[in-house]
Design a protein around this motif. Structure first.
Motif, PDB file in Angstrom:
ATOM      1  N   HIS A  55      -7.250   6.182   1.568  1.00 21.45           N
ATOM      2  CA  HIS A  55      -6.058   5.167   1.753  1.00 21.45           C
ATOM      3  C   HIS A  55      -4.934   6.166   1.652  1.00 21.45           C
ATOM      4  CE1 HIS A  55      -3.274   1.703   1.820  1.00 21.45           C
ATOM      5  NE2 HIS A  55      -3.030   2.268   0.575  1.00 21.45           N
ATOM      6  N   ILE A  56      -4.938   6.864   0.728  1.00 18.09           N
ATOM      7  CA  ILE A  56      -3.447   7.536   0.280  1.00 18.09           C
ATOM      8  C   ILE A  56      -3.320   8.492   1.628  1.00 18.09           C
ATOM      9  CG2 ILE A  56      -2.665   9.543  -1.219  1.00 18.09           C
ATOM     10  CD1 ILE A  56      -4.300   8.431  -3.347  1.00 18.09           C
ATOM     11  N   VAL A  57      -4.415   9.195   2.153  1.00 19.96           N
ATOM     12  CA  VAL A  57      -4.102   9.934   3.151  1.00 19.96           C
ATOM     13  C   VAL A  57      -3.594   9.350   4.609  1.00 19.96           C
ATOM     14  CG1 VAL A  57      -5.166  11.727   4.913  1.00 19.96           C
ATOM     15  CG2 VAL A  57      -5.653  11.782   2.342  1.00 19.96           C
ATOM     16  N   VAL A  58      -4.385   8.265   5.033  1.00 19.27           N
ATOM     17  CA  VAL A  58      -4.002   7.499   6.273  1.00 19.27           C
ATOM     18  C   VAL A  58      -2.875   6.569   5.972  1.00 19.27           C
ATOM     19  CG1 VAL A  58      -6.742   7.586   6.804  1.00 19.27           C
ATOM     20  CG2 VAL A  58      -5.669   5.496   5.824  1.00 19.27           C
ATOM     21  N   SER A  59      -2.507   6.092   4.937  1.00 20.34           N
ATOM     22  CA  SER A  59      -1.321   5.278   4.958  1.00 20.34           C
ATOM     23  C   SER A  59       0.014   6.305   4.977  1.00 20.34           C
ATOM     24  CB  SER A  59      -1.283   4.648   3.670  1.00 20.34           C
ATOM     25  OG  SER A  59      -1.056   5.528   2.453  1.00 20.34           O
ATOM     26  N   GLY A  60       0.083   7.534   4.750  1.00 20.80           N
ATOM     27  CA  GLY A  60       1.096   8.394   4.865  1.00 20.80           C
ATOM     28  C   GLY A  60       1.973   8.241   3.580  1.00 20.80           C
ATOM     29  N   ALA A  61       1.406   7.786   2.506  1.00 20.84           N
ATOM     30  CA  ALA A  61       2.262   7.306   1.240  1.00 20.84           C
ATOM     31  C   ALA A  61       2.779   8.807   0.751  1.00 20.84           C
ATOM     32  CB  ALA A  61       1.323   6.779   0.350  1.00 20.84           C
ATOM     33  N   LEU A  62       1.984  10.070   0.784  1.00 23.81           N
ATOM     34  CA  LEU A  62       2.615  11.186   0.187  1.00 23.81           C
ATOM     35  C   LEU A  62       2.907  12.281   1.250  1.00 23.81           C
ATOM     36  CD1 LEU A  62      -0.660  11.732  -2.096  1.00 23.81           C
ATOM     37  CD2 LEU A  62       1.232  10.241  -2.678  1.00 23.81           C
ATOM     38  N   LYS A  63       3.760  12.757   0.817  1.00 19.50           N
ATOM     39  CA  LYS A  63       4.222  14.098   1.614  1.00 19.50           C
ATOM     40  C   LYS A  63       3.988  15.256   1.099  1.00 19.50           C
ATOM     41  CE  LYS A  63       9.011  14.487  -0.659  1.00 19.50           C
ATOM     42  NZ  LYS A  63       8.779  13.252  -1.742  1.00 19.50           N
ATOM     43  N   SER A  64       3.860  16.300   1.496  1.00 20.47           N
ATOM     44  CA  SER A  64       3.355  17.715   1.013  1.00 20.47           C
ATOM     45  C   SER A  64       3.951  17.959  -0.258  1.00 20.47           C
ATOM     46  CB  SER A  64       3.669  19.024   2.007  1.00 20.47           C
ATOM     47  OG  SER A  64       3.259  20.088   1.504  1.00 20.47           O
ATOM     48  N   GLY A  65       3.111  18.283  -1.329  1.00 19.55           N
ATOM     49  CA  GLY A  65       3.406  18.466  -2.596  1.00 19.55           C
ATOM     50  C   GLY A  65       3.263  17.212  -3.604  1.00 19.55           C
TER      51      GLY A  65
END
Length: 346
Positions: free
Chosen positions: A314-324
């Motif tokens: 979910h963290i990946v597909v939701s786009g909740a994180l940017k690099s780092g």
């Protein structure tokens, strides 16, 4: 678990098409309005035809395709589960290895209640650390909570169970990593095994499955007996909060991340009802972290052994994180063992 080497995690979840809604269960008298509000979900996925290992295979194929990884290069297949896998005397891990084309990998079954997926991920990491020849390890989970043996809505307190398969490919970092993967910074576990009694209560050991509870899994009955024998829930509550706080701090320390690090974008909880999260997770986090704390459960419920990997996806597909950015993913399972993974977006 402090990881001196950089390991990359690709994750995938496979959800069946069938659905059962909380509102339909209330209308049918299988769920009270209060219980439905506590669960904080609209529906759960239901497998009408596929067994748990078959869903795990589908998730595994998806993650291998996403990572463009040859299954012949997998050294270990660690499969975790919570409930019945479709055959009585049989190895689901070997089935998964066979059906994804990893026939030479070491298949390993991991059964640690709802913490099985996290435990399998820990074993996979240890394999890569210990064996320099191992390029990658595959972790899968699969659970299907169907009648007549399991009532997904009523077998437990504060939990509705959904069907799904999850998979994670753990591998050494390559020179050209594509977006969509995560770095596993650390993975920690804290156990208080004195609470194994909660899932057996006053029951004697039986000689066959489902001998207690009239042929159906009834988690409420032994839990109720346990609380009667130990004077209520407060002893468990205190111990659980201490363990959750400890596993969080241990995982962050192993990842060399401070609790107030601004890179921590979110803390993700298991897919449980509010009463359970308030009992042993949220109060331990209130003073420990400043990041957003949430649970992804509205259309899934608790995925048995699969919550931690499904939450990572979910963290990946939701786009909740940017690099780092960093995500902290918490888990746990009856017995009790609590887990915490610190993940970094590439």
């Amino acid at each position: 678990m402090k990881l001196a080497q950089e390991f990359i995690l690709n994750v995938a979840t496979w959800i069946p098409d069938g659905r059962e809604s909380a509102s339909a269960m209330v209308a049918a008298g299988r769920l009270t309005v209060g219980d439905a509000e506590d669960l904080a979900l609209t529906e759960v996925p239901v497998s009408e035809d596929l067994a748990a290992p078959e869903m795990a295979v589908r998730a595994a194929r998806r993650v291998l395709a996403d990572a463009a990884w040859d299954p012949a290069r997998i050294a270990l297949v660690a499969h975790g589960w919570t409930y019945y896998q479709g055959h009585d005397f049989w190895s689901p891990a070997h089935y998964i290895a066979h059906h994804i084309g990893a026939g030479a990998a070491l298949p390993l079954g991991v059964q640690q209640m709802s913490n099985s997926g996290a435990a399998a991920l820990g074993i996979a990491a240890q394999k890569l650390v210990a064996d320099p020849r191992a390029e990658a390890a595959l972790v899968t989970t699969g659970d299907r909570f169907s009648l007549p043996g399991f009532d997904r809505w009523a077998s437990d307190y504060g939990v509705a169970y959904g069907d799904a398969g999850t998979a994670a490919l753990l591998r050494r970092r390559g020179p050209d990593e594509r977006p969509g993967a995560l770095r596993l910074r650390s993975l920690a576990f804290v156990t208080d095994a004195s609470f194994e009694e909660m899932y057996r209560g006053r029951d004697h050991f039986s000689v066959a499955p489902l001998a207690h509870g009239g042929g159906r899994v009834d988690v409420k009955r032994p839990k109720k007996a346990y609380l009667e024998m130990h004077g209520g829930i407060e002893g468990f509550r205190g111990a659980a909060l201490r363990c959750v706080n400890r596993v969080l701090r241990l995982a962050l320390a192993d990842a060399e991340v401070e609790t107030e690090d601004p890179r921590i974008a979110c803390v993700v909880l298991p897919r449980l009802g509010d009463s359970v999260l308030d009992l042993m997770y949220r109060p331990a986090l209130d003073a420990a972290v400043k990041a957003e704390v949430f649970a992804v459960r509205e259309s899934s419920g608790h995925l048995g052994a699969g919550d931690l990997l499904a939450n990572a996806e979910h963290i990946v597909v939701s786009g909740a994180l940017k690099s780092g950015d960093i995500a902290v993913v918490l888990g746990g399972g009856g017995g009790f063992t609590w887990s915490c993974a610190v993940l970094e977006a590439l």
